[in-house]
Design a protein around this motif. Structure first.
Motif, PDB file in Angstrom:
ATOM      1  N   SER A  96     -11.396  -1.852  -1.313  1.00 30.33           N
ATOM      2  CA  SER A  96     -12.438  -1.804  -2.321  1.00 30.33           C
ATOM      3  C   SER A  96     -13.733  -1.355  -1.658  1.00 30.33           C
ATOM      4  CB  SER A  96     -12.630  -3.187  -2.959  1.00 30.33           C
ATOM      5  OG  SER A  96     -13.832  -3.216  -3.721  1.00 30.33           O
ATOM      6  N   VAL A  97     -14.333  -0.294  -2.170  1.00 32.23           N
ATOM      7  CA  VAL A  97     -15.585   0.209  -1.608  1.00 32.23           C
ATOM      8  C   VAL A  97     -16.744  -0.727  -1.941  1.00 32.23           C
ATOM      9  CG1 VAL A  97     -17.214   2.146  -1.680  1.00 32.23           C
ATOM     10  CG2 VAL A  97     -14.768   2.589  -1.664  1.00 32.23           C
ATOM     11  N   GLU A  98     -16.569  -1.541  -2.954  1.00 31.32           N
ATOM     12  CA  GLU A  98     -17.646  -2.446  -3.369  1.00 31.32           C
ATOM     13  C   GLU A  98     -17.901  -3.544  -2.344  1.00 31.32           C
ATOM     14  OE1 GLU A  98     -18.785  -5.456  -7.096  1.00 31.32           O
ATOM     15  OE2 GLU A  98     -17.018  -4.164  -7.208  1.00 31.32           O
ATOM     16  N   ASP A  99     -16.816  -4.143  -1.816  1.00 33.62           N
ATOM     17  CA  ASP A  99     -17.015  -5.271  -0.908  1.00 33.62           C
ATOM     18  C   ASP A  99     -16.190  -5.192   0.376  1.00 33.62           C
ATOM     19  OD1 ASP A  99     -14.490  -5.691  -1.908  1.00 33.62           O
ATOM     20  OD2 ASP A  99     -14.994  -7.493  -3.045  1.00 33.62           O
ATOM     21  N   GLY A 100     -15.467  -4.093   0.606  1.00 35.87           N
ATOM     22  CA  GLY A 100     -14.698  -3.949   1.835  1.00 35.87           C
ATOM     23  C   GLY A 100     -13.441  -4.784   1.877  1.00 35.87           C
ATOM     24  N   ARG A 101     -12.985  -5.260   0.724  1.00 37.67           N
ATOM     25  CA  ARG A 101     -11.798  -6.106   0.666  1.00 37.67           C
ATOM     26  C   ARG A 101     -10.531  -5.252   0.696  1.00 37.67           C
ATOM     27  NH1 ARG A 101      -9.179  -7.243  -4.038  1.00 37.67           N
ATOM     28  NH2 ARG A 101     -10.992  -6.373  -5.139  1.00 37.67           N
ATOM     29  N   VAL A 102      -9.515  -5.731   1.438  1.00 40.20           N
ATOM     30  CA  VAL A 102      -8.221  -5.056   1.432  1.00 40.20           C
ATOM     31  C   VAL A 102      -7.495  -5.413   0.142  1.00 40.20           C
ATOM     32  CG1 VAL A 102      -5.988  -4.802   2.555  1.00 40.20           C
ATOM     33  CG2 VAL A 102      -8.040  -5.068   3.944  1.00 40.20           C
ATOM     34  N   ILE A 103      -7.203  -4.419  -0.661  1.00 40.42           N
ATOM     35  CA  ILE A 103      -6.502  -4.649  -1.924  1.00 40.42           C
ATOM     36  C   ILE A 103      -4.997  -4.748  -1.700  1.00 40.42           C
ATOM     37  CG2 ILE A 103      -6.020  -3.693  -4.223  1.00 40.42           C
ATOM     38  CD1 ILE A 103      -8.761  -2.290  -4.045  1.00 40.42           C
ATOM     39  N   ARG A 104      -4.480  -3.860  -0.851  1.00 40.13           N
ATOM     40  CA  ARG A 104      -3.031  -3.876  -0.597  1.00 40.13           C
ATOM     41  C   ARG A 104      -2.737  -3.145   0.712  1.00 40.13           C
ATOM     42  NH1 ARG A 104      -1.795  -3.016  -5.261  1.00 40.13           N
ATOM     43  NH2 ARG A 104      -1.220  -5.144  -5.798  1.00 40.13           N
ATOM     44  N   THR A 105      -1.682  -3.566   1.383  1.00 43.06           N
ATOM     45  CA  THR A 105      -1.205  -2.914   2.598  1.00 43.06           C
ATOM     46  C   THR A 105       0.165  -2.298   2.322  1.00 43.06           C
ATOM     47  OG1 THR A 105      -2.409  -4.435   4.053  1.00 43.06           O
ATOM     48  CG2 THR A 105      -0.554  -3.254   5.011  1.00 43.06           C
ATOM     49  N   TYR A 106       0.387  -1.082   2.839  1.00 42.49           N
ATOM     50  CA  TYR A 106       1.628  -0.340   2.578  1.00 42.49           C
ATOM     51  C   TYR A 106       2.356  -0.103   3.897  1.00 42.49           C
ATOM     52  CZ  TYR A 106      -1.182   0.510  -1.577  1.00 42.49           C
ATOM     53  OH  TYR A 106      -1.983   0.340  -2.676  1.00 42.49           O
ATOM     54  N   GLU A 107       3.637  -0.454   3.927  1.00 46.79           N
ATOM     55  CA  GLU A 107       4.420  -0.324   5.144  1.00 46.79           C
ATOM     56  C   GLU A 107       5.801   0.243   4.851  1.00 46.79           C
ATOM     57  OE1 GLU A 107       2.871  -3.842   8.048  1.00 46.79           O
ATOM     58  OE2 GLU A 107       4.110  -4.483   6.343  1.00 46.79           O
ATOM     59  N   GLY A 108       6.365   0.918   5.839  1.00 49.84           N
ATOM     60  CA  GLY A 108       7.688   1.506   5.704  1.00 49.84           C
ATOM     61  C   GLY A 108       7.863   2.715   6.609  1.00 49.84           C
ATOM     62  N   HIS A 109       6.810   3.542   6.727  1.00 47.08           N
ATOM     63  CA  HIS A 109       6.864   4.707   7.592  1.00 47.08           C
ATOM     64  C   HIS A 109       6.636   4.297   9.047  1.00 47.08           C
ATOM     65  CE1 HIS A 109       2.612   4.106   6.681  1.00 47.08           C
ATOM     66  NE2 HIS A 109       2.312   4.808   7.763  1.00 47.08           N
ATOM     67  N   VAL A 110       6.917   5.216   9.955  1.00 46.44           N
ATOM     68  CA  VAL A 110       6.769   4.958  11.392  1.00 46.44           C
ATOM     69  C   VAL A 110       5.605   5.779  11.926  1.00 46.44           C
ATOM     70  CG1 VAL A 110       7.887   5.026  13.653  1.00 46.44           C
ATOM     71  CG2 VAL A 110       9.259   4.572  11.602  1.00 46.44           C
ATOM     72  N   ASN A 111       4.625   5.113  12.523  1.00 47.82           N
ATOM     73  CA  ASN A 111       3.460   5.819  13.075  1.00 47.82           C
ATOM     74  C   ASN A 111       2.852   4.988  14.195  1.00 47.82           C
ATOM     75  OD1 ASN A 111       0.221   6.932  11.780  1.00 47.82           O
ATOM     76  ND2 ASN A 111       1.419   7.679  13.488  1.00 47.82           N
ATOM     77  N   ASN A 112       3.123   5.394  15.423  1.00 48.32           N
ATOM     78  CA  ASN A 112       2.631   4.666  16.584  1.00 48.32           C
ATOM     79  C   ASN A 112       1.672   5.468  17.450  1.00 48.32           C
ATOM     80  OD1 ASN A 112       4.236   2.284  16.140  1.00 48.32           O
ATOM     81  ND2 ASN A 112       6.011   3.478  16.798  1.00 48.32           N
ATOM     82  N   ARG A 113       1.734   6.798  17.386  1.00 52.17           N
ATOM     83  CA  ARG A 113       0.896   7.584  18.295  1.00 52.17           C
ATOM     84  C   ARG A 113       0.429   8.916  17.737  1.00 52.17           C
ATOM     85  NH1 ARG A 113       4.331   9.610  23.344  1.00 52.17           N
ATOM     86  NH2 ARG A 113       2.529  10.993  23.416  1.00 52.17           N
ATOM     87  N   ASN A 114       1.130   9.524  16.792  1.00 52.62           N
ATOM     88  CA  ASN A 114       0.804  10.868  16.317  1.00 52.62           C
ATOM     89  C   ASN A 114       0.029  10.853  15.002  1.00 52.62           C
ATOM     90  OD1 ASN A 114       2.398  12.502  18.331  1.00 52.62           O
ATOM     91  ND2 ASN A 114       4.070  11.300  17.463  1.00 52.62           N
ATOM     92  N   PHE A 115      -0.613  11.976  14.720  1.00 55.18           N
ATOM     93  CA  PHE A 115      -1.200  12.205  13.405  1.00 55.18           C
ATOM     94  C   PHE A 115      -0.070  12.661  12.486  1.00 55.18           C
ATOM     95  CE2 PHE A 115      -4.895  12.294  16.054  1.00 55.18           C
ATOM     96  CZ  PHE A 115      -5.966  11.921  15.237  1.00 55.18           C
ATOM     97  N   VAL A 116       0.199  11.886  11.446  1.00 55.67           N
ATOM     98  CA  VAL A 116       1.322  12.204  10.563  1.00 55.67           C
ATOM     99  C   VAL A 116       0.873  12.586   9.144  1.00 55.67           C
ATOM    100  CG1 VAL A 116       2.943  10.770  11.846  1.00 55.67           C
ATOM    101  CG2 VAL A 116       1.647   9.770   9.947  1.00 55.67           C
TER     102      VAL A 116
END
Length: 418
Positions: free
Chosen positions: A315-335
């Motif tokens: 949320s841009v209003e208060d900086g709150r995390v609305i939701r986290t999304y997981e499933g893809h793999v990303n440890n070092r590269n720009f994907v």
């Protein structure tokens, strides 16, 4: 069951003020009766909480059913594969952008070329071939290209240019604008001290479409105007201060608001008001590794991607995390990360050579597709999806273009199911 769950919760909420007043009154007049009453109320509350806990799994089951329905809300499929002239890291696609008409696709990367494709011709090729996937050679599909003096990391069409001017950031720390009619550079800027430029964008606020920004390995976001001499800057921002962590991504609010979002290697995202760039208006803290991408979903929410393997909606209003999304793999590269604002879908690549699509309402992917061959190589030569871009046109139909670390380009089409 869900209605009953909330009904019980509502009863408890209404009872609390009454029980509080009763206990207060008894404490003044009858301490012994107070003790017995407390025990009775405690037992009744425990009994109600027990029933609520037994109902809670039904609520979770209903949420799971809704999430499963979302996975079948869109019919997404691979339409066209554009092969690469190279199958090595020398042709990594680092940026994909649609022009303002959403009919031309530009790609750039390690090959030192900006390639231009007509999307209708790609989709038409698929239509001619009938059902299934159409395979096209890069030399045939590419309408023209512009050679560049350095490897490119980013592209962005300049607003208000009618699709004639495109800006780029390169590995030598230079921002360059190209006139596509003349196919020549018309503007260069080198204020990042030779440090790699990761991202370029232009603001649409107040009609100042010529004002752009670039983020670099030197730890700064430079705000510039091509109408001014190269030695003059509109502003310089150092999000990480003296730490000088790399600025990996910059994006202005595409709706024309005064905000610009920044993603940094210090594991934070920042939102600035371009009218006052001294301090960030908002700091987004939650990723455990580099914030590689930031994208505005709308004026009130921002999506970030990190090399901790997750996306986050803020949320841009208060900086709150609305939701986290997981499933893809990303440890070092720009994907790659791209948002389709009309459908509230996010697309990103993955280091297991797959394309992932998330719906903003659910934390797990609603669609996954692999680049072939998936995981063909191992070690440092392992292939991955390195860039993605949504076509912003449409409401019930969508187009997603993804590029791989081996230079392969894949076009996906989708439609909302009735």
């Amino acid at each position: 069951m869900t209605r009953l769950y909330f009904a019980v919760h509502k009863i408890l909420s209404k009872l609390k003020p009454t029980t509080d007043f009763l206990l207060f009154s008894l404490s003044k007049s009858a301490p012994t009766l107070l003790h017995r009453t407390r025990r009775t109320i405690s037992k009744q509350q425990s009994l109600l909480c027990f029933h609520m806990n037994t109902l809670h799994p039904h609520k979770q089951q209903q949420e799971q059913e809704l999430e499963d329905q979302a996975k079948y809300e869109w019919d997404l499929s691979l339409s066209t594969v554009v092969s690469s002239s190279s199958s090595s890291a020398s042709d990594v696609i680092g940026a994909i952008e649609f022009d303002p008409t959403d009919n031309i696709v530009a790609t750039a990367g390690i090959s030192r070329k900006i390639r231009f494709y007509g999307l209708p011709s790609l989709l038409r090729t698929n239509a001619v071939s009938g059902t299934g996937v159409s395979f096209v050679d890069q030399a045939t599909a590419c309408e023209y290209y512009i050679c560049t003096p350095a490897k490119l990391s980013s592209l962005r069409w300049r607003p208000g240019s009618g699709g004639r001017i495109i800006g780029s950031g390169d590995y030598d720390g230079v921002v360059t604008e190209y006139d596509l009619e003349k196919r020549t550079p018309i503007f260069e800027r080198d204020e990042h001290g030779g440090r790699r430029v990761w991202s370029v964008d232009y603001t649409r606020h107040g009609g100042a479409s010529l004002v752009g920004a670039s983020g670099s390995d030197d730890g700064t976001m430079q705000v510039w105007d091509p109408r001014c001499p190269p030695e003059e800057s509109v502003g310089v921002v150092r999000p990480s201060g003296i730490c000088r962590s790399a600025v990996c991504c910059v994006e202005f609010d595409p709706s024309g608001g005064p905000a610009v979002a920044v993603g940094c290697a210090d594991r934070k995202g920042y939102v600035y008001d371009i009218r006052k760039l001294v301090d960030p208006a908002l700091t987004l803290q939650g990723h455990t590794k580099t914030v590689s991408y930031v994208r505005f979903l709308d004026g009130g929410t921002v999506v970030t991607a990190g090399t901790d393997g997750c996306l986050k909606l803020w949320s841009v209003e208060d900086g709150r995390v609305i939701r986290t999304y997981e499933g893809h793999v990303n440890n070092r590269n720009f994907v790659g990360l791209s948002v389709w604002r009309n459908g509230a879908l996010f697309g990103c690549g993955s280091e297991n050579n797959r394309v992932f699509v998330y719906d903003r309402r659910w934390g797990k992917p609603v669609w996954v597709d692999g680049f072939e061959p998936v995981g063909m190589n191992s070690g440092s030569d392992r292939r991955f999806v390195s860039s993605v871009c949504w076509r912003q046109s449409g409401v019930d139909q969508c187009t997603l273009v993804a590029g791989g670390s081996d230079g392969v380009l894949q076009v996906y089409v989708g439609k909302r199911k009735p």
